[in-house]
Design a protein around this motif. Structure first.
Motif, PDB file in Angstrom:
ATOM      1  N   ASP A 230       0.821  -1.218   0.000  1.00 49.59           N
ATOM      2  CA  ASP A 230       0.000   0.000   0.000  1.00 49.59           C
ATOM      3  C   ASP A 230       0.845   1.254   0.000  1.00 49.59           C
ATOM      4  O   ASP A 230       0.306   2.359   0.036  1.00 49.59           O
ATOM      5  N   GLY A 231       2.146   1.085   0.040  1.00 49.54           N
ATOM      6  CA  GLY A 231       3.002   2.256   0.061  1.00 49.54           C
ATOM      7  C   GLY A 231       3.295   2.788   1.445  1.00 49.54           C
ATOM      8  O   GLY A 231       3.911   3.840   1.608  1.00 49.54           O
ATOM      9  N   ASP A 232       2.852   2.055   2.476  1.00 47.65           N
ATOM     10  CA  ASP A 232       3.109   2.517   3.842  1.00 47.65           C
ATOM     11  C   ASP A 232       4.434   1.973   4.352  1.00 47.65           C
ATOM     12  O   ASP A 232       4.838   0.856   4.015  1.00 47.65           O
ATOM     13  N   TRP A 233       5.036   2.750   5.219  1.00 46.37           N
ATOM     14  CA  TRP A 233       6.301   2.302   5.832  1.00 46.37           C
ATOM     15  C   TRP A 233       6.011   1.627   7.164  1.00 46.37           C
ATOM     16  O   TRP A 233       5.428   2.223   8.058  1.00 46.37           O
ATOM     17  N   ARG A 250      10.220  -2.872  -0.545  1.00 45.56           N
ATOM     18  CA  ARG A 250      11.604  -2.465  -0.361  1.00 45.56           C
ATOM     19  C   ARG A 250      11.880  -2.316   1.115  1.00 45.56           C
ATOM     20  O   ARG A 250      10.979  -2.117   1.919  1.00 45.56           O
ATOM     21  N   LEU A 251      13.159  -2.341   1.449  1.00 45.45           N
ATOM     22  CA  LEU A 251      13.581  -2.250   2.841  1.00 45.45           C
ATOM     23  C   LEU A 251      14.373  -0.971   3.068  1.00 45.45           C
ATOM     24  O   LEU A 251      15.076  -0.503   2.168  1.00 45.45           O
ATOM     25  N   ARG A 252      14.266  -0.460   4.258  1.00 42.40           N
ATOM     26  CA  ARG A 252      15.098   0.695   4.585  1.00 42.40           C
ATOM     27  C   ARG A 252      15.579   0.560   6.017  1.00 42.40           C
ATOM     28  O   ARG A 252      14.799   0.353   6.941  1.00 42.40           O
ATOM     29  N   MET A 253      16.882   0.680   6.158  1.00 46.59           N
ATOM     30  CA  MET A 253      17.457   0.661   7.497  1.00 46.59           C
ATOM     31  C   MET A 253      17.491   2.097   7.986  1.00 46.59           C
ATOM     32  O   MET A 253      18.295   2.899   7.527  1.00 46.59           O
ATOM     33  N   MET A 254      16.575   2.383   8.881  1.00 48.33           N
ATOM     34  CA  MET A 254      16.394   3.755   9.327  1.00 48.33           C
ATOM     35  C   MET A 254      17.228   3.996  10.571  1.00 48.33           C
ATOM     36  O   MET A 254      17.331   3.121  11.428  1.00 48.33           O
ATOM     37  N   ARG A 255      17.781   5.176  10.688  1.00 49.89           N
ATOM     38  CA  ARG A 255      18.538   5.511  11.891  1.00 49.89           C
ATOM     39  C   ARG A 255      17.616   5.527  13.094  1.00 49.89           C
ATOM     40  O   ARG A 255      16.506   6.010  13.024  1.00 49.89           O
ATOM     41  N   GLY A 256      18.110   5.017  14.162  1.00 53.05           N
ATOM     42  CA  GLY A 256      17.306   4.902  15.388  1.00 53.05           C
ATOM     43  C   GLY A 256      16.585   6.177  15.728  1.00 53.05           C
ATOM     44  O   GLY A 256      15.400   6.196  16.054  1.00 53.05           O
ATOM     45  N   SER A 257      17.301   7.311  15.598  1.00 49.40           N
ATOM     46  CA  SER A 257      16.707   8.589  15.983  1.00 49.40           C
ATOM     47  C   SER A 257      15.493   8.937  15.137  1.00 49.40           C
ATOM     48  O   SER A 257      14.548   9.544  15.612  1.00 49.40           O
ATOM     49  N   GLU A 258      15.514   8.536  13.874  1.00 53.68           N
ATOM     50  CA  GLU A 258      14.391   8.875  13.001  1.00 53.68           C
ATOM     51  C   GLU A 258      13.215   7.964  13.193  1.00 53.68           C
ATOM     52  O   GLU A 258      12.098   8.290  12.813  1.00 53.68           O
ATOM     53  N   GLY A 261       9.376   8.271  15.354  1.00 51.09           N
ATOM     54  CA  GLY A 261       8.039   8.658  14.925  1.00 51.09           C
ATOM     55  C   GLY A 261       7.143   7.508  14.508  1.00 51.09           C
ATOM     56  O   GLY A 261       5.949   7.676  14.326  1.00 51.09           O
ATOM     57  N   LEU A 262       7.690   6.307  14.352  1.00 49.99           N
ATOM     58  CA  LEU A 262       6.884   5.191  13.855  1.00 49.99           C
ATOM     59  C   LEU A 262       5.789   4.805  14.839  1.00 49.99           C
ATOM     60  O   LEU A 262       5.967   4.887  16.040  1.00 49.99           O
ATOM     61  N   ALA A 263       4.688   4.338  14.276  1.00 49.84           N
ATOM     62  CA  ALA A 263       3.501   4.093  15.088  1.00 49.84           C
ATOM     63  C   ALA A 263       3.724   3.046  16.164  1.00 49.84           C
ATOM     64  O   ALA A 263       3.259   3.188  17.280  1.00 49.84           O
ATOM     65  N   ALA A 264       4.416   1.955  15.809  1.00 47.23           N
ATOM     66  CA  ALA A 264       4.501   0.838  16.750  1.00 47.23           C
ATOM     67  C   ALA A 264       5.110   1.278  18.072  1.00 47.23           C
ATOM     68  O   ALA A 264       6.223   1.774  18.108  1.00 47.23           O
ATOM     69  N   PRO A 265       4.398   1.055  19.145  1.00 42.66           N
ATOM     70  CA  PRO A 265       4.887   1.488  20.459  1.00 42.66           C
ATOM     71  C   PRO A 265       6.205   0.829  20.842  1.00 42.66           C
ATOM     72  O   PRO A 265       7.025   1.417  21.510  1.00 42.66           O
ATOM     73  N   ARG A 266       6.423  -0.369  20.312  1.00 44.88           N
ATOM     74  CA  ARG A 266       7.680  -1.072  20.612  1.00 44.88           C
ATOM     75  C   ARG A 266       8.878  -0.252  20.186  1.00 44.88           C
ATOM     76  O   ARG A 266       9.869  -0.162  20.870  1.00 44.88           O
TER      77      ARG A 266
END
Lengths: 275, 586
Positions: A230-233, A250-258, A261-266
């Motif tokens: 769906d195009g969501d990250w 696709r995969l993206r290794m995101m920097r911890g600091s960024e 903002g991700l939804a998952a509380p974990r």
């Protein structure tokens, strides 16, 4: 010595006159000449090392090298049943390994049709670009006659980008069976290439490469995310593995600091505990 | 020769060696090749001065052979530069990532020394977005960007080019790995921008704004080459063609859709309007029903690239048989012997044939027969790349007899060590016939079961051979020795999985300096020999590559240590400083 017999045109080439004494390597007849040459030079005869009956097995994560110079000559029967394992040797020396990086498993009979086999690295000499295109085509399209499309392999190649890295990698998700395997592969692919001292010496435009690598080496953590159909990250790991492979584009290794903002509380939990 | 001043008598013309540089520069502009110019430059100092100052096109075949600064200083007036990076076998995954080949130092040096640069071409190099930004910012006259098999950049870099290069004529992206940042780079070509002649984004994975593309195509009246990516649907292709009927070269991108008579009619009309179309390519997962829409252009086609087309069978053959003027044909082995027989009878002007493998594991019906037919009936055929599963000496001998005019012959039998399938003999006789017959052969790739004998023939007969690729062949050091002590014109030699060891390498060390580069992987080399070679030949860079997982310092290893990958090249720049840890320069 096995002379080359044949039609008139071949005899004309005068091979019978040659002073080289050659047997047909790996073929039915005499291997004496080749084996002799091998023994006298103290090196393993090459015909034996990649004899098509030999089965070499490579274990990706840890490989153990065996010093078995003697075993592989001539005794094709034993060689066929003895799997070679490969590894970095404890004393730091590099052992003689029969082109372990080239041959994974070889098939014996060129005439018979084969089941999909592990390939020799980089063989046949088809550009990686071409292989990828055909694999993607096979995935998306259907064959003209509705049967298995040519160029098909069950590959699921996705791009992997890593924040701060100068270029992307590709991984074939179909090669793994679990998140853990994928994680190991990613670690090997992404971090082994970049966490090397000399890379900083690469003539970057204005030192930006160096500062990025500095971050990497600092040990700042990365969070694996992926873009779904769906195009969501999304954060990697929430859904069952098969579902992930199905929907991952696709995969993206995101920097911890960024990733905060991700939804998952974990994820938020993780990043809080880091600082 | 002394200066002629004292001998001048009145109105006599100046002696030839005192002619001003401009005269020599003009004379040199007629020399056809860089090699000729290089030879002229070696004649004397005034010729050197005139030649180097008027050299406008520079091809650097190995980016590490000289430092960028050397190139700028020697050739200050360059307007078009072409640089190549990684060894050829990098195409097949034999060179691990981060090996090198960064374009950045070249661009930085060019920005400084060649501000009037108009063209840049990079092959197998790492080009970053910063590189592209620098190009856009540094060269006000920049016109041509060609990137082949490069990686390291994204659509953000393309955006910089689109926005910054006001005079851009060609943007040619061939088989690159481009990251898609979802930036609509095409929109960044200003509305006033109309100079595009070539636009090739076929390798781009990702969406492109079709409306923007249409507007761009409409206003660039000089557009001759347009190669689309697979995000462009068929109906949009039709409307693009209608906006650009002057196209000479078209890449259709993905050519598949369910059959609709309306769409078919639309395509037929669109192609009918393209009277100048000569070259066609695309990734055709095609519904064969659409192929007849192309029929009207077939007669004019000189080049057809179906190497990503999974179309097969009678429809394909019907299509190709109409292409009577074809000079270049790239197909997959789906064409089979039957299809090649049709090519042989229909395409009498064929000069180049490439047949790619469609599936490593399947069995097609493409054999040596197809190649024999084409070589028998196409008198102008001079370049072949052929992947197949079986071959015979007899077929090769026949091919050699029919086509002594081959300049490039690359045969890849898919299974290593495959003998002549009828006699079970090595294919020495066949390849020997090729090199003996084809006196102008410049490039050769051999495969199948081969002994040292084939190398004896190659060494002795292949006088014009410049590039040789060898895999899974030979029995002993003799094989390599034959090559290195023969092959007068050899420039590039690449070898993998052959039983060649130290002796021929060391015995022919001097030869390596006459060559551009040597690659040897999975052979029988030891570190000691490489050390010796490096000591003996200071103008060679001897690079050793081992498994990226290992990073033992070279110095601690004994001479007997095996060398997995060796890359040797001549250089005036000394050892490079950007090697990753798995590459060590001896």
């Amino acid at each position: 010595m096995e002379k080359i017999k044949g039609g008139g045109s071949m005899a004309d080439l005068g091979f019978e006159e040659t002073e080289l004494r050659l047997g047909l390597p790996g073929g039915g007849g005499c291997n004496d000449a080749a084996a002799e040459a091998a023994r006298s030079s103290g090196k393993r005869g090459f015909a034996e090392t990649i004899d098509l009956k030999l089965k070499l097995q490579v274990q990706p994560a840890s490989a153990a090298a065996e010093e078995d110079e003697g075993d592989l000559e001539e005794e094709e029967a034993t060689a066929a049943t003895e799997p070679l394992q490969l590894s970095p040797a404890a004393d730091g020396k590099m052992k003689r390994l029969p082109s372990q990086s080239s041959v994974v498993i070889a098939q014996s009979d060129p005439e018979k049709p084969r089941a999909p086999k592990a390939q020799v690295v980089g063989w046949p000499p088809v550009r990686s670009f071409r292989k990828n295109v055909l694999a993607v085509q096979a995935e998306k399209g259907k064959g003209v006659d509705g049967d298995k499309p040519p160029g098909a392999s069950a590959a699921k190649l996705v791009k992997v980008s890593m924040d701060g890295a100068p270029y992307l990698r590709k991984v074939d998700l179909a090669m793994y069976e679990s998140y853990q395997q994928l994680s190991m592969a990613l670690h090997q692919k992404l971090f082994s290439s970049f966490t090397i001292g000399k890379c900083g010496a690469q003539q970057g435009m204005n030192g930006t490469n160096e500062s990025k690598l500095g971050d990497l080496l600092d040990g700042s953590e990365y969070v694996a995310t992926y873009e779904d159909k769906d195009g969501d990250w999304m954060l990697v790991g929430d859904v069952p593995w098969e579902m992930f492979v199905e929907s991952c584009k696709r995969l993206r290794m995101m920097r911890g600091s960024e990733a905060i903002g991700l939804a998952a509380p974990r994820a938020m939990e993780k990043s809080k505990s880091r600082s | 020769m002394g200066r002629g001043g004292s001998r001048a008598t009145g109105a006599a013309a100046p002696p030839w060696h005192a002619l001003p540089d401009e005269v020599w520069e003009h004379a040199f502009s007629f020399l056809p090749t860089a090699a000729d110019r290089g030879a002229a430059a070696g004649a004397c100092s005034s010729w050197l001065r005139a030649e180097r100052r008027s050299r406008h096109h520079l091809a650097v075949a190995n980016c590490y052979a000289a430092a960028p600064r050397d190139a700028i200083e020697r050739f200050p007036a360059v307007r078009a530069a072409e640089v190549k990076g990684k060894p050829h076998f990098a195409d097949f995954g034999l060179v691990p990532p981060a090996w090198g080949g960064a374009a950045a130092p070249w661009i930085a040096a060019a920005a400084d020394g060649w501000p009037l640069l108009e063209e840049l071409s990079f092959k197998r190099m790492v080009v970053t977005d910063e590189c592209l930004e620098m190009i856009a910012a540094s060269f006000r006259n920049f016109q041509v960007l060609r990137l082949v098999s490069c990686d390291g950049f994204s659509t953000a870099g393309l955006a910089a080019i689109a926005a910054g290069c006001r005079q851009l004529r060609e943007l040619d992206l061939q088989e690159n790995e481009i990251e898609d940042c979802s930036i609509h780079w095409l929109s960044l070509f200003p509305e006033s921008f109309t100079s595009l002649v070539t636009l090739n984004f076929s390798c781009l994975d990702g969406e492109v704004n079709i409306t923007v593309l249409e507007r761009l195509v409409t206003r660039c009246r000089n557009l001759k080459t347009l190669k689309l990516n697979n995000a462009i649907p068929l109906d949009k292709l039709a409307s693009l063609l209608q906006k650009a009927p002057q196209l000479v070269e078209l890449g259709t991108g993905k050519f598949s859709a369910d059959y609709h008579p309306d769409l078919f009619a639309k395509l037929e009309v669109a192609f009918g309007g393209c009277k100048s179309l000569r070259k066609l390519s695309g990734a055709w997962d095609a519904v064969p029903d659409y192929l007849p829409a192309f029929y009207c252009v077939c007669d004019g086609l000189t080049s057809l690239n179906l190497s990503y087309a999974t179309v097969r069978g009678p429809e394909l053959i019907k299509f190709i048989s109409r292409c009577k003027n074809l000079q270049q044909l790239w197909v997959m082995d789906l064409i089979e012997d039957l299809g090649l027989a049709v090519v042989a009878s229909s395409c009498s002007k064929l000069q180049e044939l490439r047949v790619f493998p469609s599936d490593h594991f399947g069995l097609g019906v493409l054999t040596e027969r197809g190649l024999v037919d084409v070589s028998a009936s196409c008198p102008m055929l001079e370049s072949v790349l052929y992947f197949c599963r079986r071959m015979t000496n007899e077929a090769l001998i026949t091919i050699a007899k029919n086509r002594p005019n081959f300049t490039c012959f690359r045969l890849c039998i898919l299974e290593p060590h495959t003998p002549d399938y009828i006699t079970q003999h090595p294919l020495d006789a066949g390849f020997s016939a090729i090199v003996e017959s084809c006196k102008g052969l410049r490039r050769l790739s051999i495969s199948g079961l081969l002994t040292d004998l084939v190398f004896r023939s190659i060494g002795a007969h292949a006088d014009r051979l410049e590039m040789l690729s060898i895999a899974f062949a030979g029995n002993s050091d003799l094989g390599l020795n034959y090559i290195l002590s023969g092959c007068k014109s050899l420039k590039k030699l690449e070898i993998r999985d052959c039983p060649f060891g130290d002796k021929p390498l060391l015995a022919n060390a001097a030869k390596l300096e006459t060559m551009r580069s040597l690659w040897m992987s999975s052979c029988l080399l030891t570190l000691g020999a490489c050390r010796q070679l490096a000591r003996k030949m200071p103008h060679l860079s001897v690079e050793i590559m081992n498994d990226p997982g290992w990073s033992c310092p070279l110095d601690s290893l004994p001479d007997e240590s095996p060398v997995e990958k060796l890359y040797v090249y001549r250089t005036i720049a000394g050892p490079r400083s950007d090697t990753p840890s798995y590459v060590q320069i001896v």
